[in-house]
Enzyme design. Structure first.
Site, PDB file in Angstrom:
ATOM      1  CE1 TYR A  93      -4.111  -1.515   0.006  1.00 52.86           C
ATOM      2  CE2 TYR A  93      -3.568  -2.497   2.111  1.00 52.86           C
ATOM      3  CZ  TYR A  93      -4.402  -2.386   1.024  1.00 52.86           C
ATOM      4  OH  TYR A  93      -5.522  -3.156   0.944  1.00 52.86           O
ATOM      5  CG  HIS A 140      -9.712  -4.566  -1.957  1.00 44.75           C
ATOM      6  ND1 HIS A 140      -8.519  -3.951  -2.212  1.00 44.75           N
ATOM      7  CD2 HIS A 140      -9.663  -4.894  -0.641  1.00 44.75           C
ATOM      8  CE1 HIS A 140      -7.794  -3.902  -1.109  1.00 44.75           C
ATOM      9  NE2 HIS A 140      -8.464  -4.482  -0.134  1.00 44.75           N
TER      10      HIS A 140
HETATM   11  C1  GLV Z   1      -7.651  -4.013   3.384  1.00 46.09           C
HETATM   12  O1  GLV Z   1      -7.019  -4.432   2.456  1.00 46.09           O
HETATM   13  C2  GLV Z   1      -9.037  -4.259   3.558  1.00 46.09           C
HETATM   14  O2  GLV Z   1      -9.699  -4.634   2.587  1.00 46.09           O
HETATM   15  O3  GLV Z   1      -9.501  -4.091   4.682  1.00 46.09           O
END
Ligand code: GLV
Length: 387
Positions: A130, A276
């Site tokens: 990150y 994600h």
């Molecule tokens: C971090 O990567 C999250 O998705 O909390």
């Protein structure tokens, strides 16, 4: 030992054995959780084509991801706070991955540091970055990754700001866990978690605390992320990071063909089609729906991997058949870790491998590298026509 036959068995045990706020952290998507749900349900829409009378002996799922040998095309995805699901969680998961012959990706937001994971493993692992505002921290952490056995940098591009997951706010998610009344009451039934956690020194964000300026206690994850993550991250900065790192670079969080082409321009070695795990932009399409259009756009330029929604070996097979050369599991191995520590991560990998191997065979293939679109039955409008 309970009989574990699938990933859901591990999930049930994870829920039982882990403090609520950490289980919820894993099991959350952003806002309405539509994307989080569809990542999984869209895989179910794809069917497999049963074939018969094909010699099934001598099967193999071994292949390569970015030129590195893997026993199956599955890597452990970077997951923040893994060492809160179980004490020393990152070390346990890395060891299980190493023994199984698949890559482990350590998150910047891990509890055990790069150095700790390096110390407890013998084979290279991957590191997810990150990008923080603090340039010294950025340079420092890239150097630390070089000094450890890191063989690929996974740069996450879809989280300059943290998506809102309602449960985390309601639970007051914090690291370490604060001794509030609800937390103490919840811990009363999680004694094994507590005992193991008492015995480890890895209790905070090991890559950050003591390394980022002025950070001794991160308090609320949300406040800290909002203050420290660099919202200005753009393609120029990605190029600079590639130069600073100088090794294999995987760009994570690509969901759009135009961004995939930009990834080609900056010279990435691979991309991960990802939303994600549904934790950032709710309302985005599932990764599996976006996979084929992205492969059509850039699949001849570099490797295209996928994460988000993979909970079984059949999901791995479907993504591979669509052209992905690598897949990532996040929650699926975290369930195993929360359930049974290192043995649970191994169990998750075994379950996925068995499902992959058997399904491949029943589709008439013996070698994962021979798996192609021909083994799938995909609804005609699967990718969808969106204007
Ligand atoms: C971090 O990567 C999250 O998705 O909390």
């Amino acid at each position: 030992m309970p009989v574990i036959t699938n990933i859901d068995d591990l999930k049930r045990l994870h829920k039982k054995r882990t403090p609520k706020m950490f289980y919820d952290y894993c099991e959350s998507g952003a806002w309405t959780e539509q994307t989080f749900r569809e990542n999984v349900t869209d895989f179910d829409k794809i069917r497999l084509r049963q074939r018969i009378a094909v010699d099934m002996e001598g099967r193999t799922t071994a292949t390569q991801m970015i030129g590195q040998d893997v026993s199956m095309p599955v890597a452990l995805a970077p997951v923040g706070l893994t060492g809160m699901q179980r004490a020393d969680g990152e070390i346990k998961a890395a060891k299980a991955a190493e023994k199984f012959g698949v890559p482990f990706t350590l998150s910047t937001m891990s509890i055990c540091s790069i150095e700790e994971v390096d110390k407890h493993t013998t084979k290279p692992f991957w590191f997810q970055l990150y990008v923080m505002r603090d340039q010294d921290f950025l340079e420092g952490i890239i150097q630390r990754a070089k000094d450890a056995k890191v063989s690929a940098l996974v740069l996450t591009l879809d989280l300059q700001i943290l998506g809102q997951r309602h449960k985390d706010l309601k639970n007051g998610l914090s690291v370490p866990l604060r001794p509030t009344l609800p937390n103490i009451a919840n811990l009363a039934t999680k004694w094994q978690w507590g005992l193991e956690m008492l015995a480890t020194k890895n209790k905070s964000f090991g890559n950050i605390v003591g390394h980022a300026k002025g950070v001794s206690n991160m308090g609320s994850l949300f406040t800290w992320t909002a203050e420290q993550f660099d919202p200005r991250l753009d393609w120029d900065k990605i190029k600079k990071i590639k130069e600073m790192w100088g090794g294999p670079l995987i760009l994570k969080g690509i969901l759009d063909e135009e961004d995939a082409r930009r990834a080609v321009d900056v010279g990435a070695d691979a991309i991960i089609v990802s939303n994600h795990g549904g934790r950032q932009l709710d309302g985005a399409l599932s990764s599996i729906r976006r996979l084929e259009p992205i492969i059509a756009a850039v699949g001849d330029q570099f490797e295209v991997h996928i994460d988000s929604g993979i909970r079984s070996g059949q999901d791995v097979l479907k993504a591979t058949a669509m052209g992905a050369t690598g897949t990532y599991i996040g929650r699926a191995y975290i369930y195993g870790l929360g359930a049974m520590g290192e043995a649970g991560v191994t169990k998750a990998l075994e379950v996925i491998h068995k499902e992959l191997d058997m399904s491949m065979a029943l589709c008439g293939r013996r070698n994962i590298n021979d798996v192609d679109r021909d083994i799938l039955l995909v609804p005609e409008d699967f990718a969808g026509r969106w204007a």
